[in-house]
Design a protein around this motif. Structure first.
Motif, PDB file in Angstrom:
ATOM      1  N   LEU A   1       1.266   4.333 -11.833  1.00 19.40           N
ATOM      2  CA  LEU A   1       2.648   3.864 -11.935  1.00 19.40           C
ATOM      3  C   LEU A   1       2.700   2.544 -12.681  1.00 19.40           C
ATOM      4  O   LEU A   1       1.724   1.790 -12.715  1.00 19.40           O
ATOM      5  CB  LEU A   1       3.251   3.674 -10.543  1.00 19.40           C
ATOM      6  CG  LEU A   1       3.159   4.844  -9.570  1.00 19.40           C
ATOM      7  CD1 LEU A   1       3.788   4.455  -8.242  1.00 19.40           C
ATOM      8  CD2 LEU A   1       3.815   6.088 -10.146  1.00 19.40           C
ATOM      9  N   PHE A   2       3.853   2.280 -13.248  1.00 17.43           N
ATOM     10  CA  PHE A   2       4.092   0.981 -13.876  1.00 17.43           C
ATOM     11  C   PHE A   2       5.286   0.333 -13.200  1.00 17.43           C
ATOM     12  O   PHE A   2       6.371   0.933 -13.103  1.00 17.43           O
ATOM     13  CB  PHE A   2       4.365   1.127 -15.367  1.00 17.43           C
ATOM     14  CG  PHE A   2       4.713  -0.174 -16.028  1.00 17.43           C
ATOM     15  CD1 PHE A   2       3.739  -1.126 -16.263  1.00 17.43           C
ATOM     16  CD2 PHE A   2       6.024  -0.457 -16.393  1.00 17.43           C
ATOM     17  CE1 PHE A   2       4.065  -2.344 -16.852  1.00 17.43           C
ATOM     18  CE2 PHE A   2       6.350  -1.669 -16.984  1.00 17.43           C
ATOM     19  CZ  PHE A   2       5.369  -2.606 -17.214  1.00 17.43           C
TER      20      PHE A   2
ATOM     21  N   HIS B   1       0.828  -1.208   0.000  1.00 15.76           N
ATOM     22  CA  HIS B   1       0.000   0.000   0.000  1.00 15.76           C
ATOM     23  C   HIS B   1       0.863   1.258   0.000  1.00 15.76           C
ATOM     24  O   HIS B   1       0.615   2.193  -0.771  1.00 15.76           O
ATOM     25  CB  HIS B   1      -0.919   0.010   1.229  1.00 15.76           C
ATOM     26  CG  HIS B   1      -2.190  -0.744   1.025  1.00 15.76           C
ATOM     27  ND1 HIS B   1      -3.274  -0.201   0.371  1.00 15.76           N
ATOM     28  CD2 HIS B   1      -2.556  -1.994   1.391  1.00 15.76           C
ATOM     29  CE1 HIS B   1      -4.258  -1.089   0.338  1.00 15.76           C
ATOM     30  NE2 HIS B   1      -3.847  -2.186   0.945  1.00 15.76           N
ATOM     31  N   ALA B   2       1.874   1.283   0.842  1.00 17.83           N
ATOM     32  CA  ALA B   2       2.652   2.502   1.030  1.00 17.83           C
ATOM     33  C   ALA B   2       3.610   2.784  -0.116  1.00 17.83           C
ATOM     34  O   ALA B   2       3.819   3.943  -0.487  1.00 17.83           O
ATOM     35  CB  ALA B   2       3.429   2.418   2.340  1.00 17.83           C
ATOM     36  N   LEU B   3       4.199   1.735  -0.696  1.00 19.13           N
ATOM     37  CA  LEU B   3       5.273   1.926  -1.661  1.00 19.13           C
ATOM     38  C   LEU B   3       4.884   1.648  -3.103  1.00 19.13           C
ATOM     39  O   LEU B   3       5.448   2.240  -4.024  1.00 19.13           O
ATOM     40  CB  LEU B   3       6.464   1.026  -1.282  1.00 19.13           C
ATOM     41  CG  LEU B   3       7.031   1.230   0.126  1.00 19.13           C
ATOM     42  CD1 LEU B   3       8.143   0.224   0.384  1.00 19.13           C
ATOM     43  CD2 LEU B   3       7.520   2.651   0.327  1.00 19.13           C
ATOM     44  N   LEU B   4       3.951   0.716  -3.311  1.00 20.55           N
ATOM     45  CA  LEU B   4       3.653   0.271  -4.668  1.00 20.55           C
ATOM     46  C   LEU B   4       2.298   0.723  -5.186  1.00 20.55           C
ATOM     47  O   LEU B   4       2.073   0.760  -6.399  1.00 20.55           O
ATOM     48  CB  LEU B   4       3.725  -1.267  -4.739  1.00 20.55           C
ATOM     49  CG  LEU B   4       5.005  -1.916  -4.228  1.00 20.55           C
ATOM     50  CD1 LEU B   4       4.910  -3.434  -4.353  1.00 20.55           C
ATOM     51  CD2 LEU B   4       6.211  -1.393  -4.990  1.00 20.55           C
ATOM     52  N   GLY B   5       1.364   0.999  -4.287  1.00 17.67           N
ATOM     53  CA  GLY B   5       0.013   1.332  -4.722  1.00 17.67           C
ATOM     54  C   GLY B   5      -0.807   0.122  -5.086  1.00 17.67           C
ATOM     55  O   GLY B   5      -1.879   0.253  -5.705  1.00 17.67           O
TER      56      GLY B   5
ATOM     57  N   ALA C   1      -0.523   0.420 -11.378  1.00 22.81           N
ATOM     58  CA  ALA C   1      -1.060   0.667 -10.038  1.00 22.81           C
ATOM     59  C   ALA C   1      -1.241   2.167  -9.822  1.00 22.81           C
ATOM     60  O   ALA C   1      -0.578   2.992 -10.465  1.00 22.81           O
ATOM     61  CB  ALA C   1      -0.137   0.098  -8.969  1.00 22.81           C
ATOM     62  N   ARG C   2      -2.132   2.505  -8.907  1.00 24.76           N
ATOM     63  CA  ARG C   2      -2.438   3.902  -8.586  1.00 24.76           C
ATOM     64  C   ARG C   2      -1.878   4.236  -7.216  1.00 24.76           C
ATOM     65  O   ARG C   2      -2.202   3.584  -6.222  1.00 24.76           O
ATOM     66  CB  ARG C   2      -3.950   4.105  -8.595  1.00 24.76           C
ATOM     67  CG  ARG C   2      -4.390   5.568  -8.569  1.00 24.76           C
ATOM     68  CD  ARG C   2      -4.121   6.239  -9.877  1.00 24.76           C
ATOM     69  NE  ARG C   2      -4.680   7.602  -9.922  1.00 24.76           N
ATOM     70  CZ  ARG C   2      -4.362   8.501 -10.835  1.00 24.76           C
ATOM     71  NH1 ARG C   2      -3.501   8.191 -11.789  1.00 24.76           N
ATOM     72  NH2 ARG C   2      -4.910   9.703 -10.826  1.00 24.76           N
ATOM     73  N   LEU C   3      -1.012   5.267  -7.161  1.00 26.37           N
ATOM     74  CA  LEU C   3      -0.400   5.674  -5.896  1.00 26.37           C
ATOM     75  C   LEU C   3      -0.271   7.192  -5.870  1.00 26.37           C
ATOM     76  O   LEU C   3       0.321   7.788  -6.766  1.00 26.37           O
ATOM     77  CB  LEU C   3       0.980   5.033  -5.736  1.00 26.37           C
ATOM     78  CG  LEU C   3       1.755   5.386  -4.462  1.00 26.37           C
ATOM     79  CD1 LEU C   3       1.040   4.837  -3.230  1.00 26.37           C
ATOM     80  CD2 LEU C   3       3.178   4.848  -4.531  1.00 26.37           C
TER      81      LEU C   3
END
Length: 257
Positions: A200-201, A114-118, A193-195
């Motif tokens: 992000l990819f 959750h914190a780093l990758l989304g 992913a969404r962060l």
């Protein structure tokens, strides 16, 4: 670029994590792209493969997780994961997946993802079992009670109980499969992913996979309902495949949007 060629593309950056994946089950269903368009991150769209968009349930066992340059850590990475995902693509032509959920019992992995990758990891009691060619994965989210904060007191349980969500898949692995469709469904460039308001990819790389057909013995649960895909497991998948094991490496890709 063919799907099998993707597996040999070098990582553009040093790996963030390295994992041994075992007992991998891929179940996929065909969908209309418009049906899935609202379920993928901005800057991506459902990937159309063999004339259809695809939503999948994948399940596997993580072992020997390593965060380079440190040695493997069972505490960080020995776990079962059950996922609901949509196959995605972006304007750079990268064929990835967008996870709607990754259910696992590994709390450190949930916090880090959750914190780093989304990546939307969710706590669940997930387990796997294998006997010869029979593989079963099961994940159960326990009911959660709403909590209310009362002035001057700690948060206490109260209110209605939220329904739990679960998923079970059991298959028997069969003969090796080497088709373009099987390769497309199992070999993806990485994760979208969404962060923090950005898409992000994360690049994913592994050796070419040995993919096997599978016979379905059990498939049930309402986990897809928790992520906007109610009734998904009520129908047999359009593709059902197994990979016995591989080593997966993840690395930073770039900001998509």
């Amino acid at each position: 670029m063919s799907a099998r060629t993707r597996a040999t593309v070098p990582l553009r950056h040093r790996p963030v994590t390295v994992h041994a994946w075992e007992d991998i089950v891929f179940a996929h269903w065909r969908r209309d792209p418009a049906e899935l368009a609202g379920l993928v991150p901005p800057g991506t769209r459902p990937d159309v493969v063999d004339g259809s968009a695809w939503v999948g349930l994948s399940a596997y066992v993580f072992r020997e997780t390593r965060v380079p340059p440190f040695p493997p850590s069972g505490r960080l990475g020995s776990m079962t994961e059950v996922t609901i995902e949509v196959l995605t693509t972006d304007d750079h032509g990268r064929h990835g997946v967008a996870y709607r959920t990754v259910d696992t019992a590994n709390v450190p992995a949930i916090v880090a993802a959750h914190a780093l990758l989304g990546v939307p990891y969710t706590f669940a009691h997930a387990r796997a079992r294998r006997r010869a060619d029979t593989i079963e994965h099961r994940s159960v989210r326990h009911p959660v009670r709403k909590r209310a904060l009362q002035p001057g007191r700690w948060m206490r349980p109260g209110g209605a109980t939220q329904p739990r969500h679960d998923a079970t898949v059991r298959v028997v692995a069969g003969a090796e499969v080497d088709t373009p469709l099987a390769a497309e469904l199992t070999t993806r460039h990485g994760i979208h992913a969404r962060l923090l308001a950005q898409t992000l990819f994360w690049q994913r790389q592994h050796p070419p996979l040995t993919v096997r057909s599978a016979r379905l013995e059990r498939l049930d649960g309402d986990l897809p309902a928790a992520v906007g895909l109610s009734g998904l497991l009520d129908h047999e998948p359009d593709s059902l495949l197994v990979v016995d094991g591989t080593t997966v490496r993840y690395a930073w890709g770039e900001v998509v949007r």
